[in-house]
Design a protein around this motif. Structure first.
Motif, PDB file in Angstrom:
ATOM      1  N   GLY A 368       0.802  -1.210   0.000  1.00 20.49           N
ATOM      2  CA  GLY A 368       0.000   0.000   0.000  1.00 20.49           C
ATOM      3  C   GLY A 368       0.835   1.259   0.000  1.00 20.49           C
ATOM      4  N   HIS A 385      -0.244   3.541   3.010  1.00 20.30           N
ATOM      5  CA  HIS A 385      -1.675   3.353   3.280  1.00 20.30           C
ATOM      6  C   HIS A 385      -2.040   1.868   3.347  1.00 20.30           C
ATOM      7  N   GLY A 386      -1.042   1.009   3.637  1.00 21.57           N
ATOM      8  CA  GLY A 386      -1.390  -0.410   3.675  1.00 21.57           C
ATOM      9  C   GLY A 386      -0.572  -1.274   4.608  1.00 21.57           C
ATOM     10  N   GLU A 392      -6.434  -6.133   9.042  1.00 21.17           N
ATOM     11  CA  GLU A 392      -7.511  -5.152   8.982  1.00 21.17           C
ATOM     12  C   GLU A 392      -8.471  -5.363  10.148  1.00 21.17           C
ATOM     13  N   ARG A 444      -8.013   0.079   6.577  1.00 21.26           N
ATOM     14  CA  ARG A 444      -8.333  -0.575   5.300  1.00 21.26           C
ATOM     15  C   ARG A 444      -7.844   0.307   4.158  1.00 21.26           C
ATOM     16  N   THR A 445      -7.105  -0.283   3.242  1.00 18.88           N
ATOM     17  CA  THR A 445      -6.613   0.448   2.079  1.00 18.88           C
ATOM     18  C   THR A 445      -7.759   0.687   1.106  1.00 18.88           C
ATOM     19  N   SER A 494      -6.747   5.469   2.728  1.00 23.79           N
ATOM     20  CA  SER A 494      -7.108   4.424   3.686  1.00 23.79           C
ATOM     21  C   SER A 494      -8.113   4.981   4.673  1.00 23.79           C
TER      22      SER A 494
END
Length: 659
Positions: A368, A385-386, A392, A444-445, A494
């Motif tokens: 991400g 972002h991941g 998650e 969460r991406t 995200s």
């Protein structure tokens, strides 16, 4: 080191090997450099010192096919005889006595195979029997962690298989299958089932398959896997070469950073495997830049020793498992000396890193990440972002090594106590009246992509098209208002249920975020639009959870943590942002003090705010023009127009339905 010959590299290896000898036990079985004892005790520290320098000695011996290195081989052979002698006061900690022995046993087995004619074949038969007995507890042991540790059991059993010792076909098949379960798009590998993306992907999960495939006991098992492993390594290296700064610094992200130039290992592995897409000269140059970076900054130190730290000694960089000899996993970064002088990696002319020839903008779906490198200052940045070393929905405190919104080759995340408990650097958090800040782990991406750019600027399409969730990229495309690669725009986003965590005391530090009592705050959605040294960060706070009064919290947008002459600024573009700065006197291994700029906004649920976040090597404020942003839309889509400091204008449509 760019101008170093192979002889210079081997001379550097000899210096490291010679420097540790004064700290060896009389029978050479334990090497314990000076420094604070590790979390597992002095016996484990000594075993680490032997095994990790044995890696380097083995590369040295194999590269010369033993010629002229009898003394080195004999010195370590003596240590093997002593360490496996149960009656010796220097005996090695056994695999069934302490888990760390499983790690070090793999290095011993790997090098015994690699140097078989010059060490193993010359050992007394009784010593050979003791080695087999020492390694045998790896068979039938189901307690190996489900991470890169699978390779420690697999390598040991492969060696045992080759010398007539015990081994388990079922366990070896299980380990290979588990490795395959860590595969992600674009050749990336997670260090376990969680979103753990870090240097272990290169210096462990890509390294061991290449070396294992060449072990005497692996030929039949490796044959059907070799092509897939090389393809994955090749794809990974296309990203990895963009993650090295022009000054040679690796990305300062992830655990075990004290292994320093082990980050060069995947480049040598690429040369060993003969990857097709990254030229041998670029692989050698990348490795040289990484190793040279640390040499120029004082590692090894004046004694020739590698201490716990990044450049100089900085003990706080240690995790709970780190001891004074742990840094010698840096030996992996010198794997190239195991390749002969006529290998293409030594004969090819050097080729520059991507950031040395131009700006880099690349989307990498698996972790991400948006990778943004700027030729002007040589800095490589990652907008994240991941990656959070979690799953998650998990509600841990953020690890500063994994869960920050950004990492770079010129900055370190804050690693003092506040860095673990109260995120401020490269963060978006809610702050309550008591000063407690929320965490984002479990996010969460929403999207990771590059808009408006040719393939030589953005990642190749297969890097994202093969992501586990094809919906990751969303449906909103960028609409650059000025064409060409100048208008290429990185877009990532995200969302998370931001949460306060009261961290439980006494937890061991293995790099991931810490557990504790969790209290939800509100949903935070963050998008990053990235060009070069600049990010426009968009933030929306959802409805507060549990009856939380929005008037009792503030929204804080934190920028890059910097020392020295770097420029880090956060400028409000949309919303009523109030500027502030946090100063940390010993916040990271790059020097002190560390400064973090931030903006505080009043919390207005469902309303977007925007800030310009900058990291550059220019001393003082940005010399470029102002940045402006406008937002349009409601509900499912957000239209974002930005006029960047260099005058380029972009327009981006964001799918915000999931935020």
């Amino acid at each position: 080191m760019d101008g170093w010959s192979r002889r210079d590299w081997t001379g550097f290896a000899d210096r490291i090997l010679g420097a540790v000898r004064p700290y060896a036990s009389p029978g050479h079985a334990r090497i314990t450099p000076p420094g604070r004892p590790g979390g597992y005790g002095r016996a484990v520290d000594g075993l680490e010192g032997f095994a990790r320098t044995f890696l380097l000695a083995g590369f040295r011996i194999a590269g010369e096919r033993g010629a002229g290195l009898d003394e080195l081989a004999d010195w370590y052979a003596t240590g093997i005889a002593t360490g496996t002698d149960a009656a010796s006061p220097e005996r090695w900690v056994r695999l069934d006595e302490h888990g760390q022995a499983k790690v070090e046993a793999a290095s011993i087995a790997l090098i015994l195979d690699l140097t078989r004619p010059w060490i193993w074949d010359r050992l007394d038969p009784g010593v050979q029997e003791r080695v087999v007995e020492y390694l045998s507890p790896a068979v039938g042991d189901s307690t190996y962690p489900h991470t890169n540790w699978l390779w420690f059991r697999l390598v040991v059993q492969t060696f045992l298989r080759s010398v007539g010792g015990p081994w388990s076909a079922r366990e070896m098949a299980e380990d290979l299958a588990e490795h395959d379960s860590f595969r992600r798009s674009g050749g990336w590998l997670s260090d376990g089932p969680t979103r753990a993306y870090d240097h272990y992907g290169g210096w462990a999960l890509h390294l061991y398959p290449a070396l294992w495939a060449r072990m005497s006991g692996a030929a039949d098992l490796a044959a059907a896997r070799r092509d897939a492993d090389v393809r994955a390594l090749d794809a990974f290296l296309r990203d990895a070469v963009t993650l090295v700064g022009a000054d040679g610094s690796p990305l300062i992200q992830g655990r075990s950073l004290t292994y320093r130039f082990a980050a060069a290992a995947p480049f040598w592995v690429g040369a060993l495997a003969g990857v097709p897409s990254v030229a041998p000269g670029q692989l050698r140059h990348a490795a040289a830049r990484v190793v040279g970076h640390f040499i120029r900054h004082g590692a090894p130190d004046d004694r020739g020793l590698l201490t716990v730290g990044w450049h100089a000694s900085w003990p706080r960089l240690a995790q709970s498992y780190s001891g004074p000899a742990s840094p010698y996993w840096a030996s992996k970064g010198l794997l190239g000396i195991a390749l002969p002088a006529d290998h293409p990696v030594w004969t090819a002319p050097p080729e520059p890193l991507p950031v040395e020839t131009g700006d880099v903008l690349r989307a990498v779906a698996a972790p991400g990440w948006l990778i943004a490198g700027t030729r002007a200052d040589g800095i490589v940045r990652v907008v994240n972002h991941g990656t959070d070393h979690a799953d998650e929905g998990r509600t841990l405190a953020d690890s500063p090594l994994y869960a920050r919104l950004g990492y770079s080759t010129a900055t370190s995340p804050l690693l003092d106590d506040g860095g673990w408990a109260a995120p401020v650097d490269q963060s978006v958090v809610l702050v309550d009246d008591a000063g407690a800040t929320t965490h984002r782990t479990g996010m969460r991406t929403l999207t990771v992509r590059v808009d408006g750019a040719p393939d030589d600027v953005a990642s190749a399409p297969d890097d994202v098209a093969s992501a586990p969730d094809d919906g990751l990229l969303g449906e909103g495309g960028g609409l650059p208002e000025k064409g060409g690669s100048d208008a290429a725009l990185g877009v990532a986003g995200s969302t998370t249920m931001a949460h306060w965590v009261t961290i439980e005391p006494g937890q061991r530090d293995y790099g991931e975020g810490r557990a504790g009592r969790c209290r939800p705050a509100a949903r935070l959605t963050v998008f990053s639009l990235v060009r070069g040294a600049h990010e426009v960060r968009l933030v929306r706070v959802g409805e507060p959870a549990g009856g939380l009064d929005p008037a009792t919290v503030r929204l804080r947008v934190g920028g890059w943590p910097v020392t020295g002459g770097l420029t880090s600024r956060v400028v409000s573009l949309i919303g009523e942002g109030t500027e502030g700065t946090t100063v940390h006197e010993d916040g990271g291994p790059l020097g002190a003090p560390v400064r973090v700029p931030w903006l505080d906004y009043p919390v207005r649920p469902a309303t977007w705010v925007a800030a310009l976040v900058e990291l550059s090597g220019v001393d003082g404020p940005s010399r470029s023009g102002a940045c402006r942003a406008t937002l349009d839309g409601a509900g499912e889509w957000l239209d974002v127009r930005v006029e960047w400091p260099d005058g380029v204008r972009t327009r981006t449509r964001l799918d915000v339905r999931d935020g």
